[in-house]
Design a protein around this motif. Structure first.
Motif, PDB file in Angstrom:
ATOM      1  N   ARG A  86       0.767  -1.088   0.012  1.00  0.00           N
ATOM      2  CA  ARG A  86      -0.127   0.039   0.163  1.00  0.00           C
ATOM      3  C   ARG A  86       0.937   1.187   0.006  1.00  0.00           C
ATOM      4  NH1 ARG A  86      -4.177   2.255  -2.342  1.00  0.00           N
ATOM      5  NH2 ARG A  86      -5.090   3.793  -0.812  1.00  0.00           N
ATOM      6  N   ALA A  87       2.038   1.172   0.786  1.00  0.00           N
ATOM      7  CA  ALA A  87       2.843   2.199   0.753  1.00  0.00           C
ATOM      8  C   ALA A  87       3.402   2.713  -0.717  1.00  0.00           C
ATOM      9  CB  ALA A  87       4.031   2.248   1.815  1.00  0.00           C
ATOM     10  N   ASN A  88       3.638   1.440  -1.464  1.00  0.00           N
ATOM     11  CA  ASN A  88       4.206   1.692  -2.714  1.00  0.00           C
ATOM     12  C   ASN A  88       3.250   2.124  -3.631  1.00  0.00           C
ATOM     13  OD1 ASN A  88       6.869   0.776  -2.096  1.00  0.00           O
ATOM     14  ND2 ASN A  88       6.234  -1.530  -2.443  1.00  0.00           N
ATOM     15  N   GLU A  89       1.989   1.729  -3.493  1.00  0.00           N
ATOM     16  CA  GLU A  89       1.111   2.367  -4.195  1.00  0.00           C
ATOM     17  C   GLU A  89       0.753   3.576  -3.996  1.00  0.00           C
ATOM     18  OE1 GLU A  89      -2.643   0.109  -3.791  1.00  0.00           O
ATOM     19  OE2 GLU A  89      -2.088  -1.525  -4.901  1.00  0.00           O
ATOM     20  N   LEU A  90       0.794   4.130  -2.593  1.00  0.00           N
ATOM     21  CA  LEU A  90       0.435   5.693  -2.459  1.00  0.00           C
ATOM     22  C   LEU A  90       1.580   6.416  -3.186  1.00  0.00           C
ATOM     23  CD1 LEU A  90      -0.818   5.164   1.219  1.00  0.00           C
ATOM     24  CD2 LEU A  90      -1.957   5.891  -0.696  1.00  0.00           C
ATOM     25  N   ASN A  91       2.796   5.713  -2.864  1.00  0.00           N
ATOM     26  CA  ASN A  91       4.009   6.561  -3.540  1.00  0.00           C
ATOM     27  C   ASN A  91       3.979   6.836  -4.807  1.00  0.00           C
ATOM     28  OD1 ASN A  91       6.760   7.877  -3.354  1.00  0.00           O
ATOM     29  ND2 ASN A  91       7.308   6.053  -4.383  1.00  0.00           N
ATOM     30  N   ILE A  92       3.478   5.902  -5.666  1.00  0.00           N
ATOM     31  CA  ILE A  92       3.213   6.089  -7.207  1.00  0.00           C
ATOM     32  C   ILE A  92       1.996   6.753  -7.447  1.00  0.00           C
ATOM     33  CG2 ILE A  92       2.567   4.661  -9.340  1.00  0.00           C
ATOM     34  CD1 ILE A  92       3.762   2.210  -8.196  1.00  0.00           C
ATOM     35  N   VAL A  93       0.956   6.685  -6.841  1.00  0.00           N
ATOM     36  CA  VAL A  93      -0.217   7.466  -6.671  1.00  0.00           C
ATOM     37  C   VAL A  93       0.209   9.021  -6.721  1.00  0.00           C
ATOM     38  CG1 VAL A  93      -2.378   8.145  -5.537  1.00  0.00           C
ATOM     39  CG2 VAL A  93      -1.809   5.836  -6.194  1.00  0.00           C
ATOM     40  N   ASN A  94       0.966   9.388  -5.553  1.00  0.00           N
ATOM     41  CA  ASN A  94       1.433  10.617  -5.342  1.00  0.00           C
ATOM     42  C   ASN A  94       2.151  11.118  -6.443  1.00  0.00           C
ATOM     43  OD1 ASN A  94       0.259  10.909  -2.823  1.00  0.00           O
ATOM     44  ND2 ASN A  94       2.164   9.970  -1.635  1.00  0.00           N
ATOM     45  N   LYS A  95       3.085  10.359  -7.022  1.00  0.00           N
ATOM     46  CA  LYS A  95       3.636  10.654  -8.240  1.00  0.00           C
ATOM     47  C   LYS A  95       2.902  11.047  -9.488  1.00  0.00           C
ATOM     48  CE  LYS A  95       8.219   8.357  -7.256  1.00  0.00           C
ATOM     49  NZ  LYS A  95       9.209   7.496  -7.500  1.00  0.00           N
ATOM     50  N   ILE A  96       1.880  10.004  -9.670  1.00  0.00           N
ATOM     51  CA  ILE A  96       0.795  10.401 -10.750  1.00  0.00           C
ATOM     52  C   ILE A  96      -0.006  11.650 -10.632  1.00  0.00           C
ATOM     53  CG2 ILE A  96      -1.275   9.422 -11.858  1.00  0.00           C
ATOM     54  CD1 ILE A  96      -0.378   6.763 -11.159  1.00  0.00           C
ATOM     55  N   ILE A  97      -0.298  11.887  -9.165  1.00  0.00           N
ATOM     56  CA  ILE A  97      -0.930  13.189  -8.981  1.00  0.00           C
ATOM     57  C   ILE A  97      -0.143  14.429  -9.298  1.00  0.00           C
ATOM     58  CG2 ILE A  97      -1.972  14.477  -7.154  1.00  0.00           C
ATOM     59  CD1 ILE A  97      -3.075  12.044  -5.757  1.00  0.00           C
TER      60      ILE A  97
END
Length: 257
Positions: A86-97
């Motif tokens: 989930r932390a990795n997903e959030l990191n990728i999501v933050n980069k996408i945002i």
């Protein structure tokens, strides 16, 4: 049966103590009676039997504790893996945002620059201030043409990022910005050829009027497109989307473009 197992699982310490006490009482009573024959005479005393029972019980207890500890470790490991994912997903999501926010900001700035370059007021200022200075008029037109080309091609690069625009040459926004660009370029050529004179005033008026209409058409399509992009960004910011949902959200079927 299931309720009994659940009860034992929740109250195993109390059950174990009760069973130990009961077992001790049974041994006490058994050794309190005289054996009816030699075959049933105990070869061990009560202490030996209790020690043996205690050793076996402790062994079973150790096995149960090891099993319980392994189960808890497995649960904790699984939980840590989920947290890590989930932390990795959030990191990728933050980069996408962050990427989408920067893209939207750059898109807005480039559209503003393109609109300003093709604006009839920009053309009118060049014409008005250079009525008696033809060389400066040509120089200003050349500078304006460079600005129009730079903003147009930058906008084309940004449009290619969006598959809905990349695969749809009939999109109203693309049609509007290409039409404005072509007429702005044509207008520069015409103004450069006819130069500054009172005889060309009528033709210049037609050029500025047409530019104004094409600019308004582009602004209309631009605002609708930017509004849609802002909604997409807000969807990313305020909805708890998983990485897979975001990927699906930004994956478009080319057959439907």
């Amino acid at each position: 049966m299931k309720n009994f197992k659940n009860f034992i699982s929740k109250h195993w310490i109390g059950c174990w103590i009760s069973a130990s006490v009961l077992f001790t009482l049974i041994i006490h009573f058994l050794f309190s009676f005289q054996a009816p024959n030699d075959f049933l005479t105990a070869k061990w005393d009560a202490g030996d039997l209790l020690a043996y029972a205690s050793t076996v019980t402790l062994g079973f207890l150790a096995i149960w504790q090891n099993k319980k500890q392994k189960e808890e470790n497995d649960i904790a490991q699984d939980r840590l893996e989920k947290i890590s994912l989930r932390a990795n997903e959030l990191n990728i999501v933050n980069k996408i945002i962050e990427y989408e926010s920067n893209r939207l900001s750059k898109l807005q700035a480039t559209m503003d620059a393109f609109t300003t370059s093709c604006d009839p007021q920009t053309f009118g200022l060049i014409i008005g201030k250079n009525v008696e200075n033809p060389p400066a008029f040509v120089i200003d037109l050349t500078e304006l043409e460079k600005q129009i080309d730079a903003s147009f091609f930058e906008l084309a690069r940004l449009f290619r990022i969006d598959n809905r625009l990349k695969h749809n040459d009939k999109h109203p926004l693309k049609l509007a910005y290409v039409a404005l660009y072509r007429y702005a370029k044509k207008s520069i050529v015409n103004l450069r050829q006819m130069g500054i004179s009172y005889s060309s005033k009528e033709e210049a008026t037609v050029i500025l009027a047409t530019l104004g209409k094409l600019r308004d058409d582009f602004i209309k399509e631009r605002e609708q497109y930017l509004s849609t992009q802002e909604k997409h960004l807000k969807h990313l910011l305020f909805e708890e989307l998983s990485l897979e949902e975001i990927r699906n959200y930004y994956t478009y079927n080319e057959d439907t473009q």
